[in-house]
Design a protein around this motif. Structure first.
Motif, PDB file in Angstrom:
ATOM      1  N   LEU A  43       0.827  -1.206   0.000  1.00 16.90           N
ATOM      2  CA  LEU A  43       0.000   0.000   0.000  1.00 16.90           C
ATOM      3  C   LEU A  43       0.862   1.257   0.000  1.00 16.90           C
ATOM      4  N   ALA A  44       1.925   1.249   0.799  1.00 17.45           N
ATOM      5  CA  ALA A  44       2.805   2.417   0.848  1.00 17.45           C
ATOM      6  C   ALA A  44       3.456   2.666  -0.512  1.00 17.45           C
ATOM      7  N   LEU A  45       3.899   1.601  -1.170  1.00 17.95           N
ATOM      8  CA  LEU A  45       4.513   1.752  -2.489  1.00 17.95           C
ATOM      9  C   LEU A  45       3.495   2.215  -3.526  1.00 17.95           C
ATOM     10  N   PHE A  46       2.294   1.650  -3.486  1.00 20.22           N
ATOM     11  CA  PHE A  46       1.258   2.061  -4.435  1.00 20.22           C
ATOM     12  C   PHE A  46       0.924   3.539  -4.263  1.00 20.22           C
ATOM     13  N   GLU A  47       0.844   3.990  -3.008  1.00 25.29           N
ATOM     14  CA  GLU A  47       0.512   5.389  -2.755  1.00 25.29           C
ATOM     15  C   GLU A  47       1.635   6.320  -3.205  1.00 25.29           C
ATOM     16  N   ASP A  48       2.880   5.867  -3.077  1.00 26.83           N
ATOM     17  CA  ASP A  48       4.020   6.712  -3.447  1.00 26.83           C
ATOM     18  C   ASP A  48       4.255   6.760  -4.960  1.00 26.83           C
ATOM     19  N   PHE A  49       4.087   5.603  -5.631  1.00 28.62           N
ATOM     20  CA  PHE A  49       4.491   5.513  -7.034  1.00 28.62           C
ATOM     21  C   PHE A  49       3.361   5.169  -7.999  1.00 28.62           C
ATOM     22  N   GLY A  50       2.200   4.791  -7.472  1.00 25.75           N
ATOM     23  CA  GLY A  50       1.100   4.363  -8.326  1.00 25.75           C
ATOM     24  C   GLY A  50       1.104   2.854  -8.489  1.00 25.75           C
ATOM     25  N   TYR A  51      -0.068   2.284  -8.526  1.00 27.61           N
ATOM     26  CA  TYR A  51      -0.211   0.826  -8.581  1.00 27.61           C
ATOM     27  C   TYR A  51       0.517   0.220  -9.776  1.00 27.61           C
ATOM     28  N   GLU A  52       0.340   0.808 -10.952  1.00 30.62           N
ATOM     29  CA  GLU A  52       0.880   0.215 -12.175  1.00 30.62           C
ATOM     30  C   GLU A  52       2.407   0.217 -12.210  1.00 30.62           C
ATOM     31  N   ARG A  53       3.037   1.111 -11.478  1.00 29.79           N
ATOM     32  CA  ARG A  53       4.497   1.261 -11.560  1.00 29.79           C
ATOM     33  C   ARG A  53       5.240   0.450 -10.500  1.00 29.79           C
ATOM     34  N   VAL A  54       4.506  -0.283  -9.685  1.00 26.50           N
ATOM     35  CA  VAL A  54       5.130  -1.079  -8.624  1.00 26.50           C
ATOM     36  C   VAL A  54       5.065  -2.554  -9.000  1.00 26.50           C
ATOM     37  N   SER A  55       6.188  -3.251  -8.887  1.00 25.68           N
ATOM     38  CA  SER A  55       6.249  -4.670  -9.234  1.00 25.68           C
ATOM     39  C   SER A  55       6.224  -5.537  -7.975  1.00 25.68           C
ATOM     40  N   VAL A  56       5.936  -6.812  -8.183  1.00 21.43           N
ATOM     41  CA  VAL A  56       5.992  -7.771  -7.074  1.00 21.43           C
ATOM     42  C   VAL A  56       7.405  -7.832  -6.501  1.00 21.43           C
ATOM     43  N   ASN A  57       8.405  -7.775  -7.366  1.00 21.63           N
ATOM     44  CA  ASN A  57       9.794  -7.791  -6.888  1.00 21.63           C
ATOM     45  C   ASN A  57      10.066  -6.631  -5.933  1.00 21.63           C
ATOM     46  N   GLN A  58       9.563  -5.446  -6.277  1.00 21.25           N
ATOM     47  CA  GLN A  58       9.771  -4.281  -5.413  1.00 21.25           C
ATOM     48  C   GLN A  58       9.081  -4.462  -4.066  1.00 21.25           C
ATOM     49  N   ILE A  59       7.868  -4.995  -4.093  1.00 19.61           N
ATOM     50  CA  ILE A  59       7.140  -5.212  -2.839  1.00 19.61           C
ATOM     51  C   ILE A  59       7.888  -6.201  -1.957  1.00 19.61           C
ATOM     52  N   ALA A  60       8.305  -7.318  -2.551  1.00 15.67           N
ATOM     53  CA  ALA A  60       9.005  -8.347  -1.781  1.00 15.67           C
ATOM     54  C   ALA A  60      10.309  -7.806  -1.197  1.00 15.67           C
ATOM     55  N   LYS A  61      11.057  -7.069  -2.011  1.00 16.96           N
ATOM     56  CA  LYS A  61      12.336  -6.526  -1.536  1.00 16.96           C
ATOM     57  C   LYS A  61      12.118  -5.556  -0.389  1.00 16.96           C
ATOM     58  N   ARG A  62      11.146  -4.645  -0.529  1.00 14.51           N
ATOM     59  CA  ARG A  62      10.892  -3.666   0.529  1.00 14.51           C
ATOM     60  C   ARG A  62      10.392  -4.343   1.813  1.00 14.51           C
ATOM     61  N   ALA A  63       9.638  -5.432   1.658  1.00 14.28           N
ATOM     62  CA  ALA A  63       9.115  -6.148   2.830  1.00 14.28           C
ATOM     63  C   ALA A  63      10.117  -7.147   3.395  1.00 14.28           C
TER      64      ALA A  63
END
Length: 203
Positions: A36-56
């Motif tokens: 949610l934090a990444l989607f709010e910062d960069f937009g849903y379409e511009r965030v990948s699963v890899n980015q979510i996993a790495k940040r988490a």
């Protein structure tokens, strides 16, 4: 109820002494909050699963063990048990549309503040993302089917055309109310937004 961006039950913690379950739930919530934090910062379409996993701080396979896709972080369906409980909370003699219109505002009013805030964050993302707005309509139709299945199970007979139309209309109104709530930037309360959408059905 949608796990859906509509249904916030995936934030609830199962009370259990099992440390594996607690760890799984903590990871599940961390992935959700991170996404949610990444989607709010960069937009849903511009965030990948890899980015979510790495940040988490988890692996990509761990992400997929919790969510089938990035979309399922935002969109979710209710469980059959949740749908059945909603219908059972209203008198069976009421028309199907009226049962849904009465049950859902009560469900929303009883939602804990943290779940309501998470729901608002999800629906802001859905409202701002055209592809998710389209998918919300698809999830809405699937949810309507679950309500009709629950009605058939409890009544012992197949829903008729009137029940089908009433259920579909009620779920369209519910989704519309949630989108209006998200679009209002805090000017509308959740229950008020959904009530307005339901009232429009009878105006």
């Amino acid at each position: 109820m949608a796990e859906t961006g509509v249904w916030p039950h995936h934030l609830r913690v199962t009370e259990t002494p099992d440390w594996r379950t607690r760890r799984w739930e903590a990871t599940h919530r961390r992935l959700f909050a991170t996404a949610l934090a990444l989607f709010e910062d960069f937009g849903y379409e511009r965030v990948s699963v890899n980015q979510i996993a790495k940040r988490a701080d988890v692996s990509v396979p761990t992400f997929y063990a919790h969510y089938p896709s990035k979309e399922h972080l935002i969109m979710a369906l209710p469980t059959a048990e949740m749908v059945g409980a909603l219908l059972a909370s209203q008198p069976a003699e009421l028309p199907m549309g009226e049962r849904i219109r009465r049950a859902l505002p009560v469900f929303l009013a009883e939602m804990p503040p943290d779940e309501q805030e998470a729901m608002r964050a999800r629906w802001r993302i859905i409202a701002a993302t055209p592809t998710l707005r389209t998918r919300a309509a698809e999830f809405e139709r699937r949810t309507a089917g679950m309500f009709l299945d629950s009605l058939a199970s409890s009544s012992g007979k197949a829903p008729g055309p009137v029940e089908v139309v009433q259920t579909g209309a009620a779920l369209v109104a519910y989704t519309t109310g949630l989108l209006n709530w998200a679009d209002s930037n805090g000017e509308l309360e959740l229950v008020e937004a959904v009530d307005r959408a339901f009232r429009a059905l009878s105006d």
